[in-house]
Design a protein around this motif. Structure first.
Motif, short mmCIF file in Angstrom:
data_model
loop_
_atom_site.label_atom_id
_atom_site.label_comp_id
_atom_site.label_asym_id
_atom_site.label_seq_id
_atom_site.Cartn_x
_atom_site.Cartn_y
_atom_site.Cartn_z
N VAL A 43 56.12 42.30 44.23
CA VAL A 43 55.26 41.92 45.37
C VAL A 43 56.03 41.46 45.97
N PHE A 63 46.93 42.03 51.93
CA PHE A 63 48.29 41.76 53.27
C PHE A 63 47.29 40.92 53.93
N VAL A 123 46.60 40.34 44.75
CA VAL A 123 46.80 41.73 43.95
C VAL A 123 45.80 41.94 43.06
N TYR A 139 45.23 36.12 44.57
CA TYR A 139 46.66 35.94 45.19
C TYR A 139 47.51 35.62 44.43
N LEU A 173 47.42 49.37 48.97
CA LEU A 173 47.58 48.50 50.65
C LEU A 173 46.37 48.35 51.04
N ASP A 220 55.13 35.75 45.09
CA ASP A 220 56.14 36.99 45.45
C ASP A 220 57.12 37.69 44.01
N PHE A 232 45.22 46.51 54.50
CA PHE A 232 46.32 44.97 55.81
C PHE A 232 44.96 44.78 56.48
N LEU A 266 56.36 39.68 56.71
CA LEU A 266 55.01 39.49 56.13
C LEU A 266 55.48 37.52 55.44
N VAL A 285 52.26 35.17 55.76
CA VAL A 285 51.37 36.20 54.34
C VAL A 285 50.81 36.15 53.15
N THR A 316 49.26 37.43 49.99
CA THR A 316 49.14 38.26 49.11
C THR A 316 48.76 38.28 47.82
N LYS A 363 57.17 43.49 49.94
CA LYS A 363 57.07 43.45 50.84
C LYS A 363 58.51 43.18 51.52
N VAL A 409 47.02 46.22 46.44
CA VAL A 409 47.72 44.71 47.13
C VAL A 409 46.59 44.73 48.85
#
Length: 76
Positions: free
Chosen positions: A28, A69, A50, A54, A4, A57, A6, A43, A46, A48, A32, A67
């Motif tokens: 996803v 964020f 992967v 982009y 992850l 969810d 951030f 989130l 936000v 995301t 989250k 991933v």
């Protein structure tokens, strides 16, 4: 496991810019939810990504994925 990332203030809130997540949630969106619960984050707004693309969810996750964020940014 998945990695992850951030960005911006999210890294400050989590205390790290990069975290290894011990298991792989199905989507996803489920990831989250887990991240929000663990770090008391929201989130909702936000983006995301992967593996540098982009993702919505409902996108599936696999072992080895990265991933990111990415919070909204503004400038002037």
């Amino acid at each position: 496991m998945i990695r992850l990332l951030f960005f911006a203030h999210l890294g400050e809130q989590v205390g790290e810019r990069q975290v290894t997540w011990p298991h792989v949630p199905e989507t996803v969106g489920k990831l989250k939810e887990e991240v929000e619960a663990r770090y008391s984050l929201s989130l909702e707004r936000v983006m995301t990504a992967v593996n540098e693309e982009y993702a919505h969810d409902d996108a599936p996750l696999q072992t080895g994925d990265t991933v990111a964020f990415i919070p909204p940014v503004s400038g002037g």
